[in-house]
Design a protein around this motif. Structure first.
Motif, mmCIF file in Angstrom:
data_model
loop_
_atom_site.group_PDB
_atom_site.id
_atom_site.type_symbol
_atom_site.label_atom_id
_atom_site.label_comp_id
_atom_site.label_asym_id
_atom_site.label_seq_id
_atom_site.Cartn_x
_atom_site.Cartn_y
_atom_site.Cartn_z
ATOM 1 N N ALA A 230 1.642 14.445 -4.374
ATOM 2 C CA ALA A 230 1.769 15.197 -3.132
ATOM 3 C C ALA A 230 0.488 15.193 -2.313
ATOM 4 C CB ALA A 230 2.197 16.639 -3.437
ATOM 5 N N ARG A 231 -0.616 14.790 -2.942
ATOM 6 C CA ARG A 231 -1.894 14.825 -2.233
ATOM 7 C C ARG A 231 -1.995 13.703 -1.208
ATOM 8 N NH1 ARG A 231 -5.570 15.737 -7.691
ATOM 9 N NH2 ARG A 231 -4.835 17.862 -8.123
ATOM 10 N N THR B 271 4.078 18.122 -14.020
ATOM 11 C CA THR B 271 3.543 18.928 -12.925
ATOM 12 C C THR B 271 2.294 18.279 -12.343
ATOM 13 O OG1 THR B 271 4.407 20.964 -13.925
ATOM 14 C CG2 THR B 271 2.638 21.197 -12.293
ATOM 15 N N GLU B 272 1.412 17.817 -13.208
ATOM 16 C CA GLU B 272 0.178 17.180 -12.755
ATOM 17 C C GLU B 272 0.478 15.905 -11.957
ATOM 18 O OE1 GLU B 272 -3.032 14.885 -15.251
ATOM 19 O OE2 GLU B 272 -3.571 17.040 -15.252
ATOM 20 N N ASN C 11 3.229 15.258 -10.270
ATOM 21 C CA ASN C 11 3.822 15.649 -8.980
ATOM 22 C C ASN C 11 2.763 16.118 -8.009
ATOM 23 O OD1 ASN C 11 6.385 15.021 -9.885
ATOM 24 N ND2 ASN C 11 6.861 17.126 -10.536
ATOM 25 N N GLU C 12 1.763 16.878 -8.513
ATOM 26 C CA GLU C 12 0.709 17.377 -7.646
ATOM 27 C C GLU C 12 -0.151 16.212 -7.123
ATOM 28 O OE1 GLU C 12 -1.358 20.157 -10.074
ATOM 29 O OE2 GLU C 12 0.095 21.791 -9.733
ATOM 30 N N GLN C 13 -0.412 15.224 -7.983
ATOM 31 C CA GLN C 13 -1.213 14.088 -7.534
ATOM 32 C C GLN C 13 -0.460 13.261 -6.492
ATOM 33 O OE1 GLN C 13 -2.169 11.976 -11.144
ATOM 34 N NE2 GLN C 13 -3.827 13.384 -11.691
#
Length: 388
Positions: free
Chosen positions: A387-388, A380-381, A383-385
């Motif tokens: 997407a930034r 999850t972490e 994927n979030e990075q």
């Protein structure tokens, strides 16, 4: 060597072919052309070193041919063969760097002398070019050794000089080879440098500030082969100190550390064959684990594969890697797990099974212990990075 006979009269070419002591003068290929244009085509494809050319010919005469060759910076030798003893032709011939000229009818003795002179001149020119090339190579090598010596002394930060020397994206060993002052190892070191170049695993440099000190920069996984080569080819005593570089920027401090070790007599000599074989076996074990870490790579299995005791393998493995076998395997597996979590959609169950863990829960706990995050949280972490 190759020679070209240019004459619109076949009889004229035949006279030269018959009179010439070609093979005795090192000429193995004899070509013929009937005019200047045909000669230019042959010169382009065959590159003859010597041209005997008539002057008066159709389409392109001998002077025009020489003018074309002069403009193209032709490096061979041209000899005019003419029945016209005319100064105007000779002046043109001199202008376009004619090597010599012969008058028709051909005097055999004069022809023999001209042929001997021109072949000797060709040989002398080749030797001169070879000598110039050798001097240029030596000069470039000296400059490179000065640059590497400056890097080692901390007098330069231009690491670009190492770009074409060192294997890319590989760990590098910095090794110093120190010889006694009365010994002359240069010839063996030059041969070693050629070996390193041939296999693209590094290079060796003479340290400019000390006569009998050599610097070896080599791919880490190849030092055993290098040392084994030295064991077979070097009959001089040598002192060896070595350290692995983590980056090119470490060259100066590591070099300084190694010179201190030499000064304090903390060096070794070339190892015996049995020691080299033992070292190679240790590296082979590590390489095996790196390839099969997702399978059973217990000490017991390795013992059966490599015919060594479990105690010996355990000791050797820690000596090679700085870790126990189990710790090293776990590190390899966690590194692979991270890659799959970052780059694929594999399930936790699939990842656990592929890595050799039968229990998904156990894998998840082990992953969190190693990284501080569960596999799901880690993905999850990531994927979030992304997407930034």
């Amino acid at each position: 060597m190759k020679a070209l006979l240019v004459d619109d009269e076949k009889n004229g070419r035949e006279v030269l072919r018959t009179l010439g002591e070609w093979e005795q003068n090192g000429i193995t290929v004899l070509l013929e052309a009937s005019d200047g244009k045909e000669a230019l085509e042959l010169i382009a494809s065959e590159q003859p070193e010597i041209i005997f050319t008539d002057i008066k010919m159709p389409r392109m005469n001998g002077i025009e041919l020489m003018e074309q060759l002069h403009a193209a910076d032709y490096r061979g030798k041209c000899i005019l063969v003419t029945g016209y003893d005319d100064y105007q032709f000779m002046r043109k011939a001199i202008q376009f760097n004619s090597f010599d000229y012969l008058l028709k009818p051909i005097d055999p003795e004069a022809f023999t002398k001209v042929l001997e002179n021109v072949t000797q001149a060709i040989i002398a020119d080749k030797r001169s070019l070879e000598n110039e090339a050798e001097v240029l190579v030596d000069a470039r090598r000296l400059l490179l050794e000065q640059q590497v010596s400056a890097l080692c002394m901390g007098e330069s930060k231009d690491f670009s000089v190492l770009k074409d020397i060192l294997p890319q994206e590989e760990k590098i060993d910095l090794t110093l080879l120190s010889f006694y002052h009365m010994h002359q190892p240069a010839q063996v070191m030059d041969t070693l440098a050629n070996e390193l170049h041939q296999y693209a695993v590094g290079d060796i440099f003479h340290f400019q500030q000390e006569e009998n000190l050599y610097i070896v920069l080599s791919a880490a996984d190849h030092w055993l082969q290098i040392e084994n080569w030295l064991r077979h080819h070097l009959d001089l005593p040598v002192r060896i100190v070595q350290k692995r570089l983590r980056s090119q920027e470490e060259i100066a401090p590591v070099f300084q550390q190694l010179t201190v070790e030499l000064a304090e007599h903390r060096y070794r000599t070339i190892r015996r064959l049995v020691e080299l074989e033992s070292e190679q076996r240790g590296q082979d074990i590590v390489a095996y684990v790196e390839s099969y870490y997702m399978e059973d790579v217990s000490l017991e299995r390795l013992s059966k594969l490599f015919f060594l005791s479990k105690e010996h393998i355990s000791r050797k493995f820690k000596q090679e890697t700085g870790m126990t076998l189990s710790r090293y395997v776990t590190n390899c597996r966690m590194k692979q797990a991270k890659q799959w979590l970052e780059q694929t959609n594999k399930t936790m169950y699939d990842i656990a099974r592929l890595l050799g863990y039968q229990d998904e829960v156990y894998f998840s706990k082990l992953f969190k212990k190693e990284t501080g995050l569960t596999p799901t949280a880690y993905r999850t972490e990531c994927n979030e990075q992304g997407a930034r």
